[in-house]
Motif scaffolding. Structure first.
Motif, mmCIF file in Angstrom:
data_model
loop_
_atom_site.group_PDB
_atom_site.id
_atom_site.type_symbol
_atom_site.label_atom_id
_atom_site.label_comp_id
_atom_site.label_asym_id
_atom_site.label_seq_id
_atom_site.Cartn_x
_atom_site.Cartn_y
_atom_site.Cartn_z
ATOM 1 N N TRP A 288 -66.713 -19.925 11.872
ATOM 2 C CA TRP A 288 -66.603 -20.584 10.547
ATOM 3 C C TRP A 288 -65.391 -21.584 10.587
ATOM 4 O O TRP A 288 -65.569 -22.403 9.594
ATOM 5 C CB TRP A 288 -66.429 -19.668 9.407
ATOM 6 N N LEU A 289 -64.336 -21.530 11.378
ATOM 7 C CA LEU A 289 -63.160 -22.203 11.184
ATOM 8 C C LEU A 289 -63.139 -23.071 12.243
ATOM 9 O O LEU A 289 -61.778 -23.242 12.934
ATOM 10 C CB LEU A 289 -62.078 -21.331 11.033
ATOM 11 N N THR A 290 -64.335 -23.558 13.005
ATOM 12 C CA THR A 290 -64.203 -24.467 13.914
ATOM 13 C C THR A 290 -63.615 -25.835 13.689
ATOM 14 O O THR A 290 -63.603 -26.259 12.511
ATOM 15 C CB THR A 290 -65.535 -24.705 14.597
ATOM 16 N N ALA B 143 -69.930 -28.738 11.855
ATOM 17 C CA ALA B 143 -70.496 -27.211 12.459
ATOM 18 C C ALA B 143 -70.235 -26.088 11.987
ATOM 19 O O ALA B 143 -70.794 -25.319 11.867
ATOM 20 C CB ALA B 143 -69.974 -27.609 13.917
ATOM 21 N N GLY B 144 -68.833 -26.092 11.401
ATOM 22 C CA GLY B 144 -68.345 -24.835 10.891
ATOM 23 C C GLY B 144 -69.013 -24.466 9.400
ATOM 24 O O GLY B 144 -69.780 -25.299 8.808
ATOM 25 N N LYS B 145 -68.469 -23.235 8.931
ATOM 26 C CA LYS B 145 -68.886 -22.752 7.814
ATOM 27 C C LYS B 145 -67.679 -22.481 6.939
ATOM 28 O O LYS B 145 -67.547 -21.473 6.514
ATOM 29 C CB LYS B 145 -70.017 -21.546 7.841
ATOM 30 N N LEU B 146 -66.947 -23.568 6.396
ATOM 31 C CA LEU B 146 -65.802 -23.323 5.742
ATOM 32 C C LEU B 146 -65.905 -22.811 4.327
ATOM 33 O O LEU B 146 -65.197 -22.001 3.857
ATOM 34 C CB LEU B 146 -64.987 -24.824 5.676
ATOM 35 N N ASP B 147 -67.294 -23.018 3.839
ATOM 36 C CA ASP B 147 -67.435 -22.511 2.626
ATOM 37 C C ASP B 147 -67.715 -21.067 2.453
ATOM 38 O O ASP B 147 -67.278 -20.245 1.594
ATOM 39 C CB ASP B 147 -68.744 -23.196 2.015
ATOM 40 N N PHE C 99 -65.757 -19.065 4.412
ATOM 41 C CA PHE C 99 -64.527 -18.413 4.646
ATOM 42 C C PHE C 99 -63.770 -18.458 3.172
ATOM 43 O O PHE C 99 -63.475 -17.659 2.844
ATOM 44 C CB PHE C 99 -63.705 -19.479 5.655
ATOM 45 N N TYR C 100 -64.114 -19.487 2.287
ATOM 46 C CA TYR C 100 -63.454 -19.502 0.978
ATOM 47 C C TYR C 100 -64.084 -18.666 0.034
ATOM 48 O O TYR C 100 -63.703 -18.145 -0.793
ATOM 49 C CB TYR C 100 -63.575 -20.723 0.461
ATOM 50 N N PHE C 101 -65.622 -18.327 0.528
ATOM 51 C CA PHE C 101 -66.244 -17.161 -0.362
ATOM 52 C C PHE C 101 -65.759 -15.711 0.070
ATOM 53 O O PHE C 101 -65.479 -15.052 -0.681
ATOM 54 C CB PHE C 101 -67.804 -17.168 -0.220
ATOM 55 N N LEU C 102 -65.378 -15.670 1.101
ATOM 56 C CA LEU C 102 -64.645 -14.564 1.804
ATOM 57 C C LEU C 102 -63.255 -14.273 1.196
ATOM 58 O O LEU C 102 -62.911 -13.253 0.724
ATOM 59 C CB LEU C 102 -64.388 -14.488 3.252
ATOM 60 N N LEU C 103 -62.439 -15.499 1.269
ATOM 61 C CA LEU C 103 -61.232 -15.527 0.355
ATOM 62 C C LEU C 103 -61.381 -15.059 -1.199
ATOM 63 O O LEU C 103 -60.523 -14.180 -1.575
ATOM 64 C CB LEU C 103 -60.434 -16.754 0.541
ATOM 65 N N ALA C 104 -62.405 -15.497 -1.559
ATOM 66 C CA ALA C 104 -62.675 -15.337 -3.338
ATOM 67 C C ALA C 104 -63.025 -13.764 -3.454
ATOM 68 O O ALA C 104 -62.516 -13.259 -4.380
ATOM 69 C CB ALA C 104 -63.798 -16.204 -3.872
ATOM 70 N N GLY C 105 -63.573 -13.310 -2.506
ATOM 71 C CA GLY C 105 -64.352 -11.869 -2.686
ATOM 72 C C GLY C 105 -63.131 -10.929 -2.412
ATOM 73 O O GLY C 105 -62.873 -9.899 -3.203
#
Length: 128
Positions: A74-76, A81-85, A87-93
């Motif tokens: 996610w943090l490439t 190519a990454g899925k930064l969104d 990661f931010y959903f994980l942080l929001a959770g």
């Protein structure tokens, strides 16, 4: 796109952290016993160190768990190519879980009782 688009958010976050720090130190000074106030203030600064270690650990875990051979993590470095969104959903959770934990702790917390002498009577007051 300019980096200055981040300036308003960073200014607001800096102000929020400043006010939270003042409130937290004030809370420690009022609620800790008198002989433990310096310990409360040192715990305040140790919490920053612990938060830094935890954030590094979360980043390392996300790198390790989300990366596969066919897809980058996610943090490439390549943002396309990454899925930064994700990661931010994980942080929001995690923030929502932290809010619920805070609400439970705040509901169960009892303020320190202080006593005031008025004439011949000793009156117990709860600091709020």
């Amino acid at each position: 796109m300019s980096v200055f688009w981040l300036a308003p958010q960073l200014v607001v976050m800096g102000l929020c952290e400043a006010f939270v720090a003042l409130g937290q130190i004030e809370f420690y000074n009022k609620q800790f016993p008198d002989h433990m106030r310096s310990l409360g203030n040192s715990l305040f600064f140790c919490s920053f160190a612990g938060a830094s270690y935890l954030s590094t650990m979360v980043g390392s875990i996300v790198h390790r768990v989300t990366g596969t051979r066919s897809n980058p993590d996610w943090l490439t470095n390549d943002l396309n190519a990454g899925k930064l969104d994700y990661f931010y959903f994980l942080l929001a959770g995690m923030g929502v879980l932290n809010l619920f934990y805070f609400m439970i702790c705040a509901h169960r917390y009892r303020y320190k009782v202080s006593a005031v002498q008025v004439g011949d009577k000793l009156i117990n007051l709860t600091v709020k």
